[in-house]
Design an enzyme around this catalytic site. Structure first.
Site, PDB file in Angstrom:
ATOM      1  N   HIS A   1      -9.819   0.811  -1.813  1.00 14.88           N
ATOM      2  CA  HIS A   1      -9.857   1.233  -0.639  1.00 14.88           C
ATOM      3  C   HIS A   1     -11.272   1.929   0.409  1.00 14.88           C
ATOM      4  O   HIS A   1     -12.023   1.973   0.000  1.00 14.88           O
ATOM      5  CB  HIS A   1      -9.742   2.863  -0.316  1.00 14.88           C
TER       6      HIS A   1
ATOM      7  N   HIS B   1       0.870   4.507  -2.218  1.00 14.95           N
ATOM      8  CA  HIS B   1       1.264   5.563  -3.962  1.00 14.95           C
ATOM      9  C   HIS B   1       2.316   6.279  -4.017  1.00 14.95           C
ATOM     10  O   HIS B   1       2.745   6.965  -3.239  1.00 14.95           O
ATOM     11  CB  HIS B   1      -0.185   6.310  -3.022  1.00 14.95           C
TER      12      HIS B   1
ATOM     13  N   GLU C   1     -11.295   3.057   5.578  1.00 13.21           N
ATOM     14  CA  GLU C   1     -10.800   4.005   6.702  1.00 13.21           C
ATOM     15  C   GLU C   1     -11.967   5.329   6.948  1.00 13.21           C
ATOM     16  O   GLU C   1     -11.208   5.387   8.555  1.00 13.21           O
ATOM     17  CB  GLU C   1      -9.877   4.713   4.997  1.00 13.21           C
TER      18      GLU C   1
ATOM     19  N   ASP D   1       1.528   4.325   2.410  1.00 10.92           N
ATOM     20  CA  ASP D   1       0.348   4.789   2.241  1.00 10.92           C
ATOM     21  C   ASP D   1       0.907   6.226   1.282  1.00 10.92           C
ATOM     22  O   ASP D   1       1.758   5.679  -0.110  1.00 10.92           O
ATOM     23  CB  ASP D   1      -0.397   5.351   3.557  1.00 10.92           C
ATOM     24  N   ASP D   2       1.162   6.632   2.166  1.00 14.32           N
ATOM     25  CA  ASP D   2       2.223   8.446   1.180  1.00 14.32           C
ATOM     26  C   ASP D   2       3.234   9.026   1.857  1.00 14.32           C
ATOM     27  O   ASP D   2       3.563   9.816   2.877  1.00 14.32           O
ATOM     28  CB  ASP D   2       1.038   9.223   1.000  1.00 14.32           C
TER      29      ASP D   2
ATOM     30  N   HIS E   1       0.861  -1.170   0.181  1.00  9.50           N
ATOM     31  CA  HIS E   1       0.100  -0.092   0.301  1.00  9.50           C
ATOM     32  C   HIS E   1       0.549   1.013  -0.200  1.00  9.50           C
ATOM     33  O   HIS E   1       1.553   1.588   0.971  1.00  9.50           O
ATOM     34  CB  HIS E   1      -0.681  -0.084   1.244  1.00  9.50           C
TER      35      HIS E   1
END
Length: 326
Positions: free
Chosen positions: A194, A16, A197, A275-276, A14
């Protein structure tokens, strides 16, 4: 624990790629493409990375993505992440990219995917990191836009492993994209999404039952539905959990409040991811260390989640065994 985390081979599921855009590279690409940023310096950009929720993060995230134009930009972005992954002993990664973020600005789909995939190939050849690419639809855009993007993806089917769904969950349930995902699966793509969340546990059910996903990205709201928790454990549907992201976006007030340990103890296939990472203050190892310290995870917990990351990947059985042995 820190040394163990650093030494163990890991898979990340996961991430991005646009979310790995560090401020230093953002400024470099802005200069290359003659783009004006609202930040006057790298330090000012870093200070701006304060978010109250998913939408406020996305507003800054999309501004950063605006510096990405040419094939070289996407190559540099991806290569920068892969170099960090190598240092963190990540030997396999499954990367999200958001083509609509760029095609809506007039960037050719070919430039995006060619830049990313050329870097991934170099990552395999030079760094020994295997990878798959996952195209994500932006759920706050129209279904028609998703279909148009899917048509582009089909032309590059051999370079894209799976189709995903990301961006703001509120008022954008998985059910909105059922027909697009039906088409994607018919074309041979695997699917992820996704869900759970900011969205409710029902969004997770929708992703499973309507989108037929192989795994759930985030999924931490499953805890609100005991039957869902039981189902996820029974079917071993993986959750790609992102601890630092969850705190940064105020899903949890602090890491000590995170439900990861509860889910793990109930037998769910939990994995840890970044994630980011450029925006949320840590790459994969930092996520492992922070959540391990906050929840007092054991080495057995750590080993289980790393095993889960390989099990949950789209690698075949022999590839999983080969990577983990290494």
């Amino acid at each position: 624990m820190k040394t163990l985390i650093e030494q163990l081979p890991k898979a990340e599921l996961h991430i991005h790629i646009e979310g790995s855009l560090e401020p230093e590279l953002m400024f470099k690409l802005a200069q290359r493409n003659h783009q004006r940023l609202s930040f006057s310096s790298v330090e000012e950009a870093k200070q701006a990375y304060q978010f109250n929720d998913l939408q406020s993060f996305l507003n800054i995230y999309y501004q950063g993505a605006n510096v990405l134009y040419g094939e070289e930009d996407f190559y540099d972005l991806t290569w920068n992440y892969l170099e960090k992954a190598k240092k963190q002993n990540i030997c396999h990664t499954e990367i999200f990219f958001d083509p609509q973020t760029h095609t809506n600005r007039g960037v050719p789909f070919a430039a995006i995917i060619t830049g990313i995939t050329e870097a991934l190939k170099a990552g395999k050849d030079q760094l020994g990191i295997s990878s798959y690419l996952i195209l994500c639809f932006l759920r706050d855009l129209t279904v028609e836009s998703a279909f148009e993007t899917l048509e582009q993806a089909i032309k590059y089917g051999e370079k894209i492993k799976a189709i995903g769904l990301d961006s703001a969950e509120k008022n954008n349930p998985p059910s909105k994209f059922k027909e697009v995902f039906d088409k994607a699966r018919a074309e041979g793509f695997l699917t992820v999404a996704h869900a759970g969340e900011e969205g409710s546990s029902d969004y997770i059910w929708q992703a499973i039952n309507l989108l037929k996903v192989s795994r759930i990205d985030h999924g931490i709201r499953c805890i609100d539905d005991p039957k869902l928790v039981e189902y996820l454990a029974e079917k071993q549907i993986p959750l790609t959990v992102c601890p630092l992201s969850n705190v940064k976006l105020k899903v949890f007030n602090c890491l000590e409040d995170h439900n990861l340990k509860i889910l793990l103890d109930q037998g769910l296939c939990v994995t840890i991811n970044s994630d980011d990472p450029a925006y949320f203050g840590g790459y994969l190892n930092e996520n492992f260390l922070a959540i391990s310290q906050a929840l007092r995870l054991t080495e057995i917990d750590l080993q289980k989640m790393i095993n889960n990351s390989f099990r949950a990947s789209f690698l075949n059985t022999s590839e999983k065994e080969q990577l983990y042995i290494q």
